[in-house]
Design a protein around this motif. Structure first.
Motif, PDB file in Angstrom:
ATOM      1  N   UNK A 201       0.848  -1.191   0.000  1.00 43.17           N
ATOM      2  CA  UNK A 201       0.000   0.000   0.000  1.00 43.17           C
ATOM      3  C   UNK A 201       0.888   1.247   0.000  1.00 43.17           C
ATOM      4  N   UNK A 202       1.949   1.217   0.793  1.00 47.14           N
ATOM      5  CA  UNK A 202       2.904   2.338   0.801  1.00 47.14           C
ATOM      6  C   UNK A 202       3.558   2.500  -0.573  1.00 47.14           C
ATOM      7  N   UNK A 203       3.849   1.372  -1.225  1.00 44.91           N
ATOM      8  CA  UNK A 203       4.456   1.438  -2.566  1.00 44.91           C
ATOM      9  C   UNK A 203       3.518   2.112  -3.569  1.00 44.91           C
ATOM     10  N   UNK A 204       2.245   1.704  -3.563  1.00 46.41           N
ATOM     11  CA  UNK A 204       1.305   2.322  -4.513  1.00 46.41           C
ATOM     12  C   UNK A 204       1.118   3.805  -4.201  1.00 46.41           C
ATOM     13  N   UNK A 205       1.017   4.131  -2.916  1.00 47.04           N
ATOM     14  CA  UNK A 205       0.878   5.546  -2.540  1.00 47.04           C
ATOM     15  C   UNK A 205       2.127   6.318  -2.974  1.00 47.04           C
ATOM     16  N   UNK A 206       3.289   5.703  -2.776  1.00 48.85           N
ATOM     17  CA  UNK A 206       4.546   6.365  -3.141  1.00 48.85           C
ATOM     18  C   UNK A 206       4.588   6.628  -4.648  1.00 48.85           C
ATOM     19  N   UNK A 207       4.229   5.622  -5.454  1.00 47.47           N
ATOM     20  CA  UNK A 207       4.326   5.832  -6.903  1.00 47.47           C
ATOM     21  C   UNK A 207       3.241   6.803  -7.393  1.00 47.47           C
ATOM     22  N   UNK A 208       2.118   6.852  -6.698  1.00 42.83           N
ATOM     23  CA  UNK A 208       1.109   7.854  -7.074  1.00 42.83           C
ATOM     24  C   UNK A 208       1.558   9.258  -6.655  1.00 42.83           C
ATOM     25  N   UNK A 209       1.938   9.420  -5.395  1.00 46.63           N
ATOM     26  CA  UNK A 209       2.256  10.763  -4.878  1.00 46.63           C
ATOM     27  C   UNK A 209       3.697  11.189  -5.196  1.00 46.63           C
ATOM     28  N   UNK A 210       4.663  10.330  -4.866  1.00 42.86           N
ATOM     29  CA  UNK A 210       6.057  10.783  -4.889  1.00 42.86           C
ATOM     30  C   UNK A 210       6.653  10.697  -6.293  1.00 42.86           C
ATOM     31  N   UNK A 211       6.304   9.652  -7.062  1.00 42.22           N
ATOM     32  CA  UNK A 211       6.738   9.661  -8.460  1.00 42.22           C
ATOM     33  C   UNK A 211       6.121  10.847  -9.200  1.00 42.22           C
ATOM     34  N   UNK A 244       3.434   6.234 -12.283  1.00 44.01           N
ATOM     35  CA  UNK A 244       2.233   6.816 -11.663  1.00 44.01           C
ATOM     36  C   UNK A 244       1.002   5.962 -11.942  1.00 44.01           C
ATOM     37  N   UNK A 245       0.969   5.348 -13.124  1.00 46.28           N
ATOM     38  CA  UNK A 245      -0.121   4.411 -13.458  1.00 46.28           C
ATOM     39  C   UNK A 245      -0.129   3.245 -12.459  1.00 46.28           C
ATOM     40  N   UNK A 246       1.048   2.709 -12.160  1.00 44.13           N
ATOM     41  CA  UNK A 246       1.133   1.589 -11.217  1.00 44.13           C
ATOM     42  C   UNK A 246       0.558   2.018  -9.861  1.00 44.13           C
ATOM     43  N   UNK A 247       0.892   3.225  -9.419  1.00 40.52           N
ATOM     44  CA  UNK A 247       0.405   3.707  -8.130  1.00 40.52           C
ATOM     45  C   UNK A 247      -1.097   3.959  -8.131  1.00 40.52           C
ATOM     46  N   UNK A 248      -1.555   4.668  -9.133  1.00 42.23           N
ATOM     47  CA  UNK A 248      -2.982   5.014  -9.154  1.00 42.23           C
ATOM     48  C   UNK A 248      -3.857   3.771  -9.276  1.00 42.23           C
ATOM     49  N   UNK A 290      -0.434  10.594   4.973  1.00 39.76           N
ATOM     50  CA  UNK A 290       1.010  10.532   5.205  1.00 39.76           C
ATOM     51  C   UNK A 290       1.785  10.825   3.917  1.00 39.76           C
ATOM     52  N   UNK A 291       1.460  10.086   2.860  1.00 37.73           N
ATOM     53  CA  UNK A 291       2.255  10.220   1.627  1.00 37.73           C
ATOM     54  C   UNK A 291       2.075  11.581   0.981  1.00 37.73           C
ATOM     55  N   UNK A 292       0.869  12.115   1.069  1.00 38.17           N
ATOM     56  CA  UNK A 292       0.627  13.450   0.512  1.00 38.17           C
ATOM     57  C   UNK A 292       1.449  14.500   1.256  1.00 38.17           C
ATOM     58  N   UNK A 293       1.421  14.444   2.582  1.00 42.93           N
ATOM     59  CA  UNK A 293       2.097  15.501   3.341  1.00 42.93           C
ATOM     60  C   UNK A 293       3.614  15.427   3.215  1.00 42.93           C
ATOM     61  N   UNK A 294       4.199  14.221   3.241  1.00 42.50           N
ATOM     62  CA  UNK A 294       5.661  14.174   3.107  1.00 42.50           C
ATOM     63  C   UNK A 294       6.082  14.510   1.669  1.00 42.50           C
ATOM     64  N   UNK A 295       5.207  14.240   0.713  1.00 40.18           N
ATOM     65  CA  UNK A 295       5.583  14.543  -0.675  1.00 40.18           C
ATOM     66  C   UNK A 295       5.483  16.032  -0.971  1.00 40.18           C
TER      67      UNK A 295
END
Ligand SMILES: [Fe+2]
Ligand SMILES: [Fe+2]
Length: 474
Positions: A201-211, A244-248, A290-295
């Motif tokens: 879940x962290x990976x998908x959030x990371x690739x959506x938000x941080x990528x 980003x596709x992988x994350x979303x 979490x992922x939104x705020x750190x990104x």
């Protein structure tokens, strides 16, 4: 001697620059050492159905086939040069784009390239254990695809360092292989790239938000007056879209599966949902927070003289710079930023040049919101009333005007104590992480099978069926 012109696919005529070729030959074994140590764990013998960039032509830029990842051909590709390209903003606006580094901007430009380059291996390090608990072969292949392409993005930045920055460039290229995500003594440069990515879940959030932060930074650098950087970043953006596709879609598929189970069993509370082996929507919201705020911290301070310098010197533009209808100088413009005064958040107009980080962050938030809206349509379609939403921009920030303040997810200014009393409602607590990880204890590797907590994707990769053998373990 290995023929690197053959081994490193490239469109920069590498074989004709002996000095550069030797420098990259020297760096390459160190890169491979890093990959063996810090690349996906236990993966070196797997054959993975990967795409590899082979040209920069928009149609057919990549080929697909089985590759052992250490044999992946990490190539160097720049978009073709356009003879008429100019510096499109700042004090040099209208000059021909630079083909060599302007001497006075050398160290600034090197810093910009190193900071971008550092994020690429960092994310590989953050994700290296996740193959051990993948939800399907399809997902395993996707994370490996992301990993090898982040490796290629490192190559892309190292090419620029070697080609244009001489000895200090080569030293920086080595240091890029020495820092480690999360290391106390020698961490990666930016905060979010030192956070663990402990589960899928962290990976998908990371690739959506941080990528996507990567996309916006690359887009701003793709406007650079330094033409080789612009052309490099343009091509990197082609690959970034898949990350980003992988994350979303990863998050969408989890939401869909959770909604299916909620409907099938007519349950709603997080405890009931969790008991059925899927991730409750409240936990999804906390991960998002979490992922939104750190990104959004990655964009830097709201008011920044560095950002102004990058712009006026022509090194880093705005998102879609050439599509914006203004003077591209911004000397007389203002832009709104927010600050905390007493217990209120107030708008303040500042010179637009100093607010360029904030502006890029706002462009990013706009695109992120559209993605969250798409996620919410999954719940809407399923007849589930829960909706995800972005927390206030000031929530859980460590950089910029909100740093040091305690802003609730709704944007209220709180005391530290009041904020901490609610922290567990807003951010994943250790027991939330433990629950998510309890779903991901082993890997699902039978072709066509998916873990219980995630729905299958709509279609496979490159037209292959869902039960395709995306990874062969040998
Ligand atoms: Fe990247
Ligand atoms: Fe990426």
């Amino acid at each position: 001697m290995i023929d690197y012109t053959e081994k490193i696919p490239n469109n920069v005529d590498l074989g004709r620059d002996r000095v550069l070729q030797r420098a990259l030959e020297h760096w390459q074994p160190a890169y491979m050492g890093w990959w063996y140590d810090m690349g996906p764990t236990e993966s070196h013998n797997y054959e993975v159905y990967l795409r590899t960039a082979i040209t920069v032509e928009p149609d057919g830029w990549a080929k697909f086939g089985y590759v052992r990842m250490p044999e992946y051909r990490w190539g160097i590709f720049l978009q073709p040069r356009s003879a008429e390209r100019q510096v499109n903003f700042g004090t040099h606006k209208g000059d021909p784009a630079w083909q060599e580094v302007p001497g006075e901007y050398r160290s600034t430009l090197r810093r910009v390239i190193v900071t971008q380059g550092d994020t690429e291996p960092a994310s590989v390090e953050q994700q290296r254990m996740l193959g051990m608990c993948c939800p399907s072969l399809y997902d395993l292949r996707n994370i490996f695809q992301v990993n090898v392409e982040e490796g290629r993005h490192l190559w892309a930045m190292v090419y620029l360092l070697h080609r244009y920055f001489g000895r200090d460039g080569r030293e920086e290229a080595e240091a890029l292989l020495e820092r480690r995500s999360g290391d106390v003594d020698n961490p990666r440069i930016l905060g979010a790239f030192n956070e663990p990515t402990p589960d899928w879940l962290a990976f998908y959030m990371f690739t959506f938000f941080t990528d996507r932060d990567g996309k916006f930074q690359l887009s701003a650098l793709a406007e650079s007056g330094f033409d080789p950087l612009a052309r490099t970043c343009r091509f990197m953006l082609t690959e970034e879209a898949h990350h980003m596709f992988v994350g979303e879609t990863g998050v969408s598929r989890i939401l869909q599966r959770t909604c299916e189970v909620m409907n099938e069993h007519k349950v709603e509370t997080p405890a009931e949902v969790r008991a059925l082996g899927v991730i409750d929507l409240e936990t999804m919201q906390k991960y998002l927070n979490f992922h939104y705020s750190v990104t959004i911290d990655l964009f830097g301070s709201d008011a920044s003289s560095n950002a102004a310098t990058y712009y006026t010197t022509g090194l880093k533009g705005r998102y879609d710079e050439t599509k914006i209808g203004d003077d591209h100088i911004l000397a007389d413009e203002v832009y709104p930023v927010y600050e905390v005064v007493g217990n209120k958040i107030v708008e303040k107009k500042v010179p637009a040049l100093t607010a360029l980080n904030e502006r890029l962050r706002d462009d990013y938030i706009h695109e992120i919101q559209a993605g969250v809206d798409r996620w919410n349509r999954v719940m809407e379609k399923a007849g589930v009333s829960f909706r995800l939403r972005l927390p206030h921009k000031g929530f859980h920030r460590a950089i910029g005007n909100f740093a040091g303040h305690f802003i609730s997810a709704d944007g209220e200014v709180l005391t530290k104590e009041a904020w901490q009393n609610h922290e567990r409602e807003w951010l994943p607590a250790p027991e939330d992480h433990a629950f998510v990880q309890s779903l991901m204890t082993g890997r699902v590797v039978e072709p066509g099978k998916f873990a219980n907590w995630i729905a299958p994707p709509i279609r496979g990769i490159n037209g292959q069926p869902l039960n395709f053998e995306y990874v062969r373990f040998n």
